[in-house]
Design a protein around this motif. Structure first.
Motif, PDB file in Angstrom:
ATOM      1  N   HIS A 237     -55.380  11.339 -14.326  1.00 48.46           N
ATOM      2  CA  HIS A 237     -55.345  12.660 -14.937  1.00 48.46           C
ATOM      3  C   HIS A 237     -53.894  13.093 -15.199  1.00 48.46           C
ATOM      4  CE1 HIS A 237     -59.609  13.168 -14.146  1.00 48.46           C
ATOM      5  NE2 HIS A 237     -59.572  14.343 -14.736  1.00 48.46           N
ATOM      6  N   LYS A 238     -53.019  12.856 -14.225  1.00 52.49           N
ATOM      7  CA  LYS A 238     -51.607  13.231 -14.395  1.00 52.49           C
ATOM      8  C   LYS A 238     -50.986  12.515 -15.583  1.00 52.49           C
ATOM      9  CE  LYS A 238     -50.628  14.377  -9.560  1.00 52.49           C
ATOM     10  NZ  LYS A 238     -49.917  13.979  -8.344  1.00 52.49           N
ATOM     11  N   ILE A 239     -51.261  11.224 -15.717  1.00 50.77           N
ATOM     12  CA  ILE A 239     -50.704  10.433 -16.816  1.00 50.77           C
ATOM     13  C   ILE A 239     -51.196  10.962 -18.158  1.00 50.77           C
ATOM     14  CG2 ILE A 239     -50.747   8.158 -17.921  1.00 50.77           C
ATOM     15  CD1 ILE A 239     -50.753   6.971 -15.047  1.00 50.77           C
ATOM     16  N   VAL A 240     -52.502  11.242 -18.256  1.00 47.23           N
ATOM     17  CA  VAL A 240     -53.069  11.737 -19.513  1.00 47.23           C
ATOM     18  C   VAL A 240     -52.505  13.115 -19.836  1.00 47.23           C
ATOM     19  CG1 VAL A 240     -55.206  12.464 -20.654  1.00 47.23           C
ATOM     20  CG2 VAL A 240     -55.166  10.352 -19.322  1.00 47.23           C
ATOM     21  N   ILE A 241     -52.390  13.983 -18.835  1.00 42.28           N
ATOM     22  CA  ILE A 241     -51.833  15.324 -19.067  1.00 42.28           C
ATOM     23  C   ILE A 241     -50.395  15.229 -19.560  1.00 42.28           C
ATOM     24  CG2 ILE A 241     -51.074  17.444 -17.898  1.00 42.28           C
ATOM     25  CD1 ILE A 241     -53.644  17.159 -16.158  1.00 42.28           C
ATOM     26  N   GLU A 242     -49.589  14.386 -18.911  1.00 44.59           N
ATOM     27  CA  GLU A 242     -48.196  14.215 -19.347  1.00 44.59           C
ATOM     28  C   GLU A 242     -48.124  13.694 -20.774  1.00 44.59           C
ATOM     29  OE1 GLU A 242     -46.332  11.640 -16.514  1.00 44.59           O
ATOM     30  OE2 GLU A 242     -46.454  13.119 -14.897  1.00 44.59           O
ATOM     31  N   THR A 243     -49.014  12.788 -21.127  1.00 41.65           N
ATOM     32  CA  THR A 243     -49.026  12.217 -22.474  1.00 41.65           C
ATOM     33  C   THR A 243     -49.443  13.268 -23.502  1.00 41.65           C
ATOM     34  OG1 THR A 243     -49.582  10.051 -21.574  1.00 41.65           O
ATOM     35  CG2 THR A 243     -49.991  10.390 -23.914  1.00 41.65           C
ATOM     36  N   LEU A 244     -50.474  14.033 -23.209  1.00 43.62           N
ATOM     37  CA  LEU A 244     -50.990  15.012 -24.169  1.00 43.62           C
ATOM     38  C   LEU A 244     -50.058  16.206 -24.349  1.00 43.62           C
ATOM     39  CD1 LEU A 244     -54.826  15.076 -23.422  1.00 43.62           C
ATOM     40  CD2 LEU A 244     -53.615  13.953 -25.302  1.00 43.62           C
ATOM     41  N   GLN A 245     -49.211  16.514 -23.362  1.00 46.71           N
ATOM     42  CA  GLN A 245     -48.295  17.643 -23.495  1.00 46.71           C
ATOM     43  C   GLN A 245     -47.233  17.380 -24.557  1.00 46.71           C
ATOM     44  OE1 GLN A 245     -47.012  18.191 -19.439  1.00 46.71           O
ATOM     45  NE2 GLN A 245     -48.544  19.780 -19.062  1.00 46.71           N
ATOM     46  N   ASP A 246     -46.993  16.114 -24.883  1.00 45.99           N
ATOM     47  CA  ASP A 246     -45.947  15.761 -25.841  1.00 45.99           C
ATOM     48  C   ASP A 246     -46.468  15.586 -27.261  1.00 45.99           C
ATOM     49  OD1 ASP A 246     -44.169  15.762 -23.728  1.00 45.99           O
ATOM     50  OD2 ASP A 246     -44.325  13.604 -23.391  1.00 45.99           O
ATOM     51  N   VAL A 247     -47.779  15.787 -27.482  1.00 48.25           N
ATOM     52  CA  VAL A 247     -48.330  15.595 -28.830  1.00 48.25           C
ATOM     53  C   VAL A 247     -48.730  16.934 -29.432  1.00 48.25           C
ATOM     54  CG1 VAL A 247     -49.129  13.253 -28.326  1.00 48.25           C
ATOM     55  CG2 VAL A 247     -50.679  15.159 -28.002  1.00 48.25           C
ATOM     56  N   SER A 248     -49.016  16.921 -30.727  1.00 42.66           N
ATOM     57  CA  SER A 248     -49.420  18.128 -31.450  1.00 42.66           C
ATOM     58  C   SER A 248     -50.721  18.692 -30.876  1.00 42.66           C
ATOM     59  CB  SER A 248     -49.621  17.777 -32.929  1.00 42.66           C
ATOM     60  OG  SER A 248     -50.291  18.814 -33.593  1.00 42.66           O
ATOM     61  N   PRO A 249     -50.786  20.002 -30.685  1.00 37.11           N
ATOM     62  CA  PRO A 249     -51.999  20.613 -30.122  1.00 37.11           C
ATOM     63  C   PRO A 249     -53.243  20.425 -30.992  1.00 37.11           C
ATOM     64  CG  PRO A 249     -50.173  22.174 -30.112  1.00 37.11           C
ATOM     65  CD  PRO A 249     -49.720  20.979 -30.859  1.00 37.11           C
ATOM     66  N   GLU A 250     -53.065  20.169 -32.284  1.00 34.52           N
ATOM     67  CA  GLU A 250     -54.210  20.004 -33.192  1.00 34.52           C
ATOM     68  C   GLU A 250     -54.625  18.542 -33.354  1.00 34.52           C
ATOM     69  OE1 GLU A 250     -55.941  22.625 -34.236  1.00 34.52           O
ATOM     70  OE2 GLU A 250     -54.500  23.753 -33.033  1.00 34.52           O
ATOM     71  N   ARG A 251     -53.962  17.668 -32.670  1.00 35.93           N
ATOM     72  CA  ARG A 251     -54.281  16.240 -32.778  1.00 35.93           C
ATOM     73  C   ARG A 251     -55.653  15.950 -32.167  1.00 35.93           C
ATOM     74  NH1 ARG A 251     -50.356  11.258 -31.018  1.00 35.93           N
ATOM     75  NH2 ARG A 251     -51.817   9.618 -31.546  1.00 35.93           N
ATOM     76  N   LYS A 252     -56.378  15.033 -32.814  1.00 39.47           N
ATOM     77  CA  LYS A 252     -57.691  14.648 -32.304  1.00 39.47           C
ATOM     78  C   LYS A 252     -57.531  13.787 -31.058  1.00 39.47           C
ATOM     79  CE  LYS A 252     -60.039  14.259 -36.745  1.00 39.47           C
ATOM     80  NZ  LYS A 252     -60.734  13.321 -37.639  1.00 39.47           N
ATOM     81  N   CYS A 253     -58.437  13.985 -30.124  1.00 40.20           N
ATOM     82  CA  CYS A 253     -58.497  13.108 -28.970  1.00 40.20           C
ATOM     83  C   CYS A 253     -59.949  12.991 -28.538  1.00 40.20           C
ATOM     84  CB  CYS A 253     -57.594  13.579 -27.833  1.00 40.20           C
ATOM     85  SG  CYS A 253     -58.015  15.181 -27.175  1.00 40.20           S
ATOM     86  N   PHE A 254     -60.226  11.999 -27.751  1.00 39.11           N
ATOM     87  CA  PHE A 254     -61.601  11.728 -27.341  1.00 39.11           C
ATOM     88  C   PHE A 254     -61.706  11.799 -25.829  1.00 39.11           C
ATOM     89  CE2 PHE A 254     -63.191  10.515 -31.435  1.00 39.11           C
ATOM     90  CZ  PHE A 254     -62.062  10.119 -32.115  1.00 39.11           C
ATOM     91  N   ARG A 255     -62.876  12.282 -25.399  1.00 39.59           N
ATOM     92  CA  ARG A 255     -63.103  12.415 -23.969  1.00 39.59           C
ATOM     93  C   ARG A 255     -64.513  11.946 -23.659  1.00 39.59           C
ATOM     94  NH1 ARG A 255     -63.338  17.912 -20.397  1.00 39.59           N
ATOM     95  NH2 ARG A 255     -63.310  16.868 -18.380  1.00 39.59           N
ATOM     96  N   MET A 256     -64.628  11.205 -22.556  1.00 40.37           N
ATOM     97  CA  MET A 256     -65.937  10.732 -22.128  1.00 40.37           C
ATOM     98  C   MET A 256     -66.584  11.808 -21.268  1.00 40.37           C
ATOM     99  SD  MET A 256     -67.962   7.991 -22.277  1.00 40.37           S
ATOM    100  CE  MET A 256     -66.956   6.554 -22.519  1.00 40.37           C
ATOM    101  N   VAL A 257     -67.738  12.296 -21.712  1.00 43.94           N
ATOM    102  CA  VAL A 257     -68.471  13.314 -20.974  1.00 43.94           C
ATOM    103  C   VAL A 257     -69.882  12.785 -20.729  1.00 43.94           C
ATOM    104  CG1 VAL A 257     -69.343  15.689 -20.990  1.00 43.94           C
ATOM    105  CG2 VAL A 257     -67.148  15.168 -22.066  1.00 43.94           C
ATOM    106  N   GLY A 258     -70.164  12.459 -19.471  1.00 39.32           N
ATOM    107  CA  GLY A 258     -71.500  11.976 -19.125  1.00 39.32           C
ATOM    108  C   GLY A 258     -71.907  10.715 -19.870  1.00 39.32           C
ATOM    109  N   GLY A 259     -70.972   9.837 -20.126  1.00 41.83           N
ATOM    110  CA  GLY A 259     -71.278   8.584 -20.806  1.00 41.83           C
ATOM    111  C   GLY A 259     -71.248   8.694 -22.327  1.00 41.83           C
ATOM    112  N   VAL A 260     -70.932   9.884 -22.845  1.00 36.63           N
ATOM    113  CA  VAL A 260     -70.876  10.099 -24.299  1.00 36.63           C
ATOM    114  C   VAL A 260     -69.438  10.413 -24.679  1.00 36.63           C
ATOM    115  CG1 VAL A 260     -71.699  11.550 -26.198  1.00 36.63           C
ATOM    116  CG2 VAL A 260     -73.241  10.991 -24.305  1.00 36.63           C
ATOM    117  N   LEU A 261     -68.940   9.719 -25.707  1.00 38.98           N
ATOM    118  CA  LEU A 261     -67.589   9.963 -26.185  1.00 38.98           C
ATOM    119  C   LEU A 261     -67.601  11.168 -27.127  1.00 38.98           C
ATOM    120  CD1 LEU A 261     -64.851   8.653 -25.786  1.00 38.98           C
ATOM    121  CD2 LEU A 261     -65.225   7.342 -27.860  1.00 38.98           C
TER     122      LEU A 261
END
Length: 152
Positions: free
Chosen positions: A52-76
């Protein structure tokens, strides 16, 4: 971790039956297994926390409107950084709280194991054995492999 045999040592005058001894050892092994499972769960959650720390650090440096994907209950699920980042920070905080509470449980379980071990005078082979002293205790063997100069 290799299982070590445990035996209740009967140093008191009260003798215990074989069944009682086996019951004591079984209860001790159960306590140790509970302790090990707590340690395994803590380790697993700490790995999740680090991810989680690594992903948070990575996402803080990118554009807030950039698309990203998250796995929720086995669904991307497709989201934006703005939507995902607060959820990740919240998850990280929750993981930290759970790890802290498990550490408290681990400490209390360790105390319980030690108290049970002391109460029943349980000795663990290999752990409680006194250190072996070398049979040859001559001064020459103690300095083996060491060069000493007699000049000052």
């Amino acid at each position: 971790m290799a299982d070590k045999k445990t035996t209740p040592a009967s140093t008191t005058q009260k003798s215990i039956t074989k069944a009682e001894g086996e019951e004591i050892v079984q209860k001790f092994q159960q306590l140790r297994n509970e302790q090990r499972s707590l340690m395994a769960k803590i380790s697993e959650l700490e790995q999740d926390l680090n991810e989680h720390k690594i992903v948070i650090e990575t996402l803080q440096d990118v554009s807030p409107e950039r698309k990203c994907f998250r796995m929720v209950g086995g669904v991307l699920v497709e989201r934006t950084v703005t939507e995902i980042l607060p959820a990740l920070v919240n998850n990280k905080e929750q993981l930290t709280k759970v790890i802290d509470s498990l550490n408290v449980k681990l400490v209390s379980k360790g105390k319980e194991v030690n108290e049970y071990r002391a109460k029943h005078n349980i000795k663990i082979r290999g752990q409680d054995d006194p250190p072996q002293t070398p049979s040859d205790s001559s001064p020459a063997s103690a300095n083996q492999g060491v060069l000493v100069s007699s000049k000052s």
